[in-house]
Design a protein around this motif. Sequence first.
Motif, PDB file in Angstrom:
ATOM      1  N   LEU A  55       0.830  -1.207   0.000  1.00  0.00           N
ATOM      2  CA  LEU A  55       0.000   0.000   0.000  1.00  0.00           C
ATOM      3  C   LEU A  55       0.863   1.255   0.000  1.00  0.00           C
ATOM      4  O   LEU A  55       0.556   2.240  -0.678  1.00  0.00           O
ATOM      5  N   TRP A  56       1.947   1.211   0.788  1.00  0.00           N
ATOM      6  CA  TRP A  56       2.858   2.360   0.837  1.00  0.00           C
ATOM      7  C   TRP A  56       3.483   2.616  -0.528  1.00  0.00           C
ATOM      8  O   TRP A  56       3.570   3.761  -0.980  1.00  0.00           O
ATOM      9  N   ALA A  57       3.919   1.541  -1.196  1.00  0.00           N
ATOM     10  CA  ALA A  57       4.522   1.688  -2.523  1.00  0.00           C
ATOM     11  C   ALA A  57       3.509   2.260  -3.509  1.00  0.00           C
ATOM     12  O   ALA A  57       3.842   3.108  -4.351  1.00  0.00           O
ATOM     13  N   HIS A  58       2.246   1.815  -3.388  1.00  0.00           N
ATOM     14  CA  HIS A  58       1.198   2.338  -4.271  1.00  0.00           C
ATOM     15  C   HIS A  58       0.956   3.820  -4.008  1.00  0.00           C
ATOM     16  O   HIS A  58       0.824   4.622  -4.949  1.00  0.00           O
ATOM     17  N   ARG A  59       0.905   4.197  -2.715  1.00  0.00           N
ATOM     18  CA  ARG A  59       0.703   5.611  -2.382  1.00  0.00           C
ATOM     19  C   ARG A  59       1.863   6.465  -2.862  1.00  0.00           C
ATOM     20  O   ARG A  59       1.681   7.578  -3.362  1.00  0.00           O
ATOM     21  N   GLU A  60       3.081   5.951  -2.689  1.00  0.00           N
ATOM     22  CA  GLU A  60       4.253   6.695  -3.142  1.00  0.00           C
ATOM     23  C   GLU A  60       4.202   6.934  -4.646  1.00  0.00           C
ATOM     24  O   GLU A  60       4.465   8.035  -5.127  1.00  0.00           O
ATOM     25  N   ALA A  61       3.880   5.852  -5.391  1.00  0.00           N
ATOM     26  CA  ALA A  61       3.823   5.977  -6.851  1.00  0.00           C
ATOM     27  C   ALA A  61       2.741   6.980  -7.257  1.00  0.00           C
ATOM     28  O   ALA A  61       2.931   7.784  -8.174  1.00  0.00           O
ATOM     29  N   ARG A  62       1.618   6.939  -6.548  1.00  0.00           N
ATOM     30  CA  ARG A  62       0.518   7.825  -6.898  1.00  0.00           C
ATOM     31  C   ARG A  62       0.851   9.280  -6.581  1.00  0.00           C
ATOM     32  O   ARG A  62       0.614  10.179  -7.399  1.00  0.00           O
ATOM     33  N   THR A  63       1.396   9.540  -5.384  1.00  0.00           N
ATOM     34  CA  THR A  63       1.690  10.925  -5.023  1.00  0.00           C
ATOM     35  C   THR A  63       2.839  11.492  -5.849  1.00  0.00           C
ATOM     36  O   THR A  63       2.765  12.615  -6.332  1.00  0.00           O
ATOM     37  N   GLU A  64       3.904  10.716  -6.016  1.00  0.00           N
ATOM     38  CA  GLU A  64       5.019  11.191  -6.838  1.00  0.00           C
ATOM     39  C   GLU A  64       4.591  11.358  -8.283  1.00  0.00           C
ATOM     40  O   GLU A  64       5.027  12.289  -8.978  1.00  0.00           O
ATOM     41  N   GLY A  65       3.714  10.450  -8.748  1.00  0.00           N
ATOM     42  CA  GLY A  65       3.208  10.575 -10.114  1.00  0.00           C
ATOM     43  C   GLY A  65       2.373  11.823 -10.281  1.00  0.00           C
ATOM     44  O   GLY A  65       2.440  12.491 -11.321  1.00  0.00           O
ATOM     45  N   ALA A  66       1.587  12.169  -9.251  1.00  0.00           N
ATOM     46  CA  ALA A  66       0.754  13.373  -9.329  1.00  0.00           C
ATOM     47  C   ALA A  66       1.610  14.631  -9.370  1.00  0.00           C
ATOM     48  O   ALA A  66       1.316  15.575 -10.110  1.00  0.00           O
ATOM     49  N   VAL A  67       2.697  14.650  -8.589  1.00  0.00           N
ATOM     50  CA  VAL A  67       3.597  15.808  -8.596  1.00  0.00           C
ATOM     51  C   VAL A  67       4.249  15.969  -9.965  1.00  0.00           C
ATOM     52  O   VAL A  67       4.336  17.084 -10.503  1.00  0.00           O
ATOM     53  N   ALA A  68       4.692  14.862 -10.543  1.00  0.00           N
ATOM     54  CA  ALA A  68       5.310  14.913 -11.873  1.00  0.00           C
ATOM     55  C   ALA A  68       4.290  15.335 -12.930  1.00  0.00           C
ATOM     56  O   ALA A  68       4.599  16.133 -13.830  1.00  0.00           O
ATOM     57  N   ALA A  69       3.053  14.819 -12.819  1.00  0.00           N
ATOM     58  CA  ALA A  69       2.009  15.185 -13.781  1.00  0.00           C
ATOM     59  C   ALA A  69       1.660  16.664 -13.670  1.00  0.00           C
ATOM     60  O   ALA A  69       1.386  17.326 -14.680  1.00  0.00           O
ATOM     61  N   LEU A  70       1.680  17.193 -12.444  1.00  0.00           N
ATOM     62  CA  LEU A  70       1.383  18.614 -12.244  1.00  0.00           C
ATOM     63  C   LEU A  70       2.465  19.484 -12.875  1.00  0.00           C
ATOM     64  O   LEU A  70       2.172  20.522 -13.481  1.00  0.00           O
ATOM     65  N   ARG A 125      10.511  23.256 -12.406  1.00  0.00           N
ATOM     66  CA  ARG A 125      10.950  22.204 -11.492  1.00  0.00           C
ATOM     67  C   ARG A 125       9.740  21.556 -10.828  1.00  0.00           C
ATOM     68  O   ARG A 125       8.633  22.106 -10.836  1.00  0.00           O
ATOM     69  N   LEU A 126       9.960  20.393 -10.236  1.00  0.00           N
ATOM     70  CA  LEU A 126       8.879  19.665  -9.590  1.00  0.00           C
ATOM     71  C   LEU A 126       8.283  20.478  -8.437  1.00  0.00           C
ATOM     72  O   LEU A 126       9.034  21.014  -7.609  1.00  0.00           O
ATOM     73  N   PRO A 127       6.967  20.579  -8.367  1.00  0.00           N
ATOM     74  CA  PRO A 127       6.330  21.302  -7.245  1.00  0.00           C
ATOM     75  C   PRO A 127       6.273  20.410  -6.006  1.00  0.00           C
ATOM     76  O   PRO A 127       5.203  19.971  -5.575  1.00  0.00           O
ATOM     77  N   ARG A 128       7.444  20.159  -5.420  1.00  0.00           N
ATOM     78  CA  ARG A 128       7.503  19.261  -4.263  1.00  0.00           C
ATOM     79  C   ARG A 128       6.793  19.860  -3.050  1.00  0.00           C
ATOM     80  O   ARG A 128       6.184  19.151  -2.272  1.00  0.00           O
ATOM     81  N   ARG A 129       6.895  21.170  -2.918  1.00  0.00           N
ATOM     82  CA  ARG A 129       6.193  21.843  -1.804  1.00  0.00           C
ATOM     83  C   ARG A 129       5.137  22.776  -2.381  1.00  0.00           C
ATOM     84  O   ARG A 129       5.455  23.723  -3.109  1.00  0.00           O
ATOM     85  N   ILE A 130       3.879  22.483  -2.042  1.00  0.00           N
ATOM     86  CA  ILE A 130       2.751  23.295  -2.502  1.00  0.00           C
ATOM     87  C   ILE A 130       2.089  23.898  -1.270  1.00  0.00           C
ATOM     88  O   ILE A 130       1.821  23.198  -0.286  1.00  0.00           O
ATOM     89  N   GLU A 131       1.823  25.207  -1.321  1.00  0.00           N
ATOM     90  CA  GLU A 131       1.106  25.869  -0.236  1.00  0.00           C
ATOM     91  C   GLU A 131      -0.220  26.393  -0.768  1.00  0.00           C
ATOM     92  O   GLU A 131      -0.260  27.063  -1.811  1.00  0.00           O
ATOM     93  N   GLY A 132      -1.308  26.040  -0.067  1.00  0.00           N
ATOM     94  CA  GLY A 132      -2.647  26.438  -0.501  1.00  0.00           C
ATOM     95  C   GLY A 132      -3.301  27.361   0.500  1.00  0.00           C
ATOM     96  O   GLY A 132      -3.186  27.169   1.721  1.00  0.00           O
ATOM     97  N   PHE A 133      -4.025  28.393  -0.012  1.00  0.00           N
ATOM     98  CA  PHE A 133      -4.672  29.401   0.840  1.00  0.00           C
ATOM     99  C   PHE A 133      -6.186  29.407   0.621  1.00  0.00           C
ATOM    100  O   PHE A 133      -6.658  29.235  -0.500  1.00  0.00           O
ATOM    101  N   ASP A 134      -6.939  29.621   1.725  1.00  0.00           N
ATOM    102  CA  ASP A 134      -8.399  29.713   1.656  1.00  0.00           C
ATOM    103  C   ASP A 134      -8.873  30.737   2.686  1.00  0.00           C
ATOM    104  O   ASP A 134      -8.264  30.882   3.752  1.00  0.00           O
ATOM    105  N   ILE A 135      -9.968  31.427   2.376  1.00  0.00           N
ATOM    106  CA  ILE A 135     -10.570  32.415   3.272  1.00  0.00           C
ATOM    107  C   ILE A 135     -11.925  31.897   3.739  1.00  0.00           C
ATOM    108  O   ILE A 135     -12.706  31.384   2.941  1.00  0.00           O
TER     109      ILE A 135
END
Length: 600
Positions: free
Chosen positions: A366-381, A389-399
Motif C-alpha cells: 500500500l505504501w509503494a502504491h501511495r508513493e507511486a501515486r503521489t510522486e506521479g501526481a507531482v510529476a504530472a502537475l 521544477r517539480l512542485p515538491r512543496r505546494i502551499e494552498g490558501f483559503d478564506i
Amino acid sequence: MDLEKKLELLPERPGVYLMKDRRGEIIYVGKAVNLKNRVRSYFKSHDHAPKVRAMLEHVADFEYIVTDSEVEALALECNFIKKEHPRYNILLRDDKQYPYLKLTVNEEFPRLLITRRLKEDGARYFGPYTDVGALNDTVRLLKKVFPLRTCSPHDFAHRDRPCLNFHIKRCLGPCTGRADRAAYQEMVKELTLFLEGRQEVLVKRLKGRMEAAAAGLRFEEAAELRDQVAALERVLEKQKVVSLDGENQDVVALARGVTEACVQVFQVRHGKLAARETFFLKGTEGHERPAVLAGFLKDYYSRAAALPPTILLAEPAEDQELLAQYLSRLAGRRVSIRVPQRGAKKELAALAANNATLALREEEELWAHREARTEGAVAALKAALGLERLPRRIEGFDISNIQGQEAVAAMVVFEDGRPRKGHYRRFRIRTVLQANDFAMMAEAVRRRYSGSLRDKLPLPDLILIDGGKGQLGAARAVLRELGLAGIPTYGLAKQHEELYAEGSVEPLLLPRDSVALQLLQQVRDEAHRFGITYHRSLHGREALRSELEEVPGIGPRRRKALLKHFGSLKRLREATLEELLAVPGLTRPAAEALYAHLHG
C-alpha cells in the motif's frame, strides 16, 4: 556547564538520561544500570549505528535522573517516552491516541463510551483498539444488547421525560426513575463479562433468563433475550479456540521490513482468540530485533487498560525479565513474559508471527502504491503547468468568513503530494473589517511571506489560491511587492475547476480524471477544511462571549476565564455548579447567577 564537565560528574548509579537538542527539546530518552558508563559511551565511542550518529549531531545537552533500581529507571523511561514522544525513540507509528472502551462504573447508572484518554476516575477501561471501524460496530451491537443510558451527566440530572432511546428500547430510562436499579446493575455485570472476553458465560446466563421468561409466559421479554443471545452467538462464531487450558494471555510477534516494523498482538481470553490488534512502529532503523520488540512492549503495555498474567513472545526481547518486573508493578500482580519452546503455545506464537509478516507485506505494498501515486501526481502537475521544477512543496490558501465576520485565512502545505500538517498555519484577519475576500487574501499572503514566518518555513515551489482571478490578482500583487514574483501561483475556481494563471486570458481546464487536478483539489479542499474548522471555533467562542455579556456579575475578566476554561457554549451549558465554581475568580453568587441564566 559544558558537556565534558557534565560527563565527568555523572554518577555510577541506575537512572534515566534525556538527550536534548539546541532548542531544549527532548529527542531521546534512555535508561541505564550505570549512568556514567552508558551516557559517556555515546560521546567517547565512534562505533555507532547510523541512527545514533544522526541523533548525536543534534544533541546539545543532556539531563539525568537517578533512581534506586533498574526497574524504577525503566518505569521512568516509559513515562517520559509516553509524555514527550522523542523523535529518536522506538514509538508506535501513529501519533494519535488509540481508542478505548470506557464503562463508567463510577456513576450510579453507568454508560459505555469510546474515549482516547485513560483517566484515574474509577471507571473501567478496555483496550487500546487499533481498528476503529470494528470498535464502532461492536459498540453498536452492545447498545442493542445492553440498553444503557447514553446521555451526559448534565442531561441525566436535568431530564424530566425520557429521550427517544427509551422509546425505541435502547435505554431503560434511569433518568426519570423508570429503570430498576438492581436490574440495571445486573446488565452492567453482564456487559463487563462480555468485555472481559467471557461471552460464553454471558450467553449461558441469558439463555437461562430466556427460558425462565418463557416459562413465566413473559413472551415479549423472552423474545428480546432470544435476539440478544443470537447477536452474541454471531460474535462467538468469529472467535477461534486456541488454547484448551482457558488461560488469559497475549501473544506478541514482530515482523521487520526495509523501513517498517509491524507487531501483531493476539488477545486470548478464556481459551479463545478474542481480538487481534496490528501496530506499526517508527524509529526502528539501526536497532536489533530484541530492542525493537522491547520498545513496543514498553510503549504498548504502559498505555494498556489491563495486563494479562502471561505474555507469550515469538522471539526474545531485550531486558525481558526486567520488563516482566516492570509490568508486574503496573498490574499489581505477577506478569510473566516468555518465549514458548514447544506445543500449542509455540504454534500460536508462530501463527502471530506469520500474521505480522502478512500485515507488513500488505502495508508495504500500500505504501509503494501511495508513493507511486503521489510522486506521479507531482510529476504530472509539473508537466500540466509547464513548471521548470517539480512542485515538491505546494502551499494552498483559503478564506472563511460570514459576511466579513470572524474572518480567517488558512494555509496548508503538501510536500511530495502528502499533507505536512506541522507546517499548516491559520491567520485571523486583522485589517479587513467588511466582506472583501480579495483584501483578506492579500493580508494572509503578506503575513505568510514576510516577517519571521518567511524565515521559519521554506518557500514553496507552487502556491494555490482558492478562487478565481480576483483572489489570484490580490495574492500576486503582494508577492511582487515582497520580491517573490518568481514563485508559480495559480487560482482554482471551484464551480468548474478552472485554473487561472496571472496574465492568461483563458483559464486552464485539466481533465477531471487527471491526477494533477486531483492533487490540486486535495490541497484546495484541505485548506477549506482547515479554515472552516478554525472559523467555527471562533464563531462558537463569540457566541459564548455574547451569552456571558447578559449575565450580571460576569465582567470582562471573568468572561475571559470562562472562555479559557470551557471554550464553547455547549460545554458551559453542560457544566455543574461545582464545575463553575472551579473557574478561577468566579465567586459563588456569580456562579449561581450564571447557572440560573443558562438553565432558566
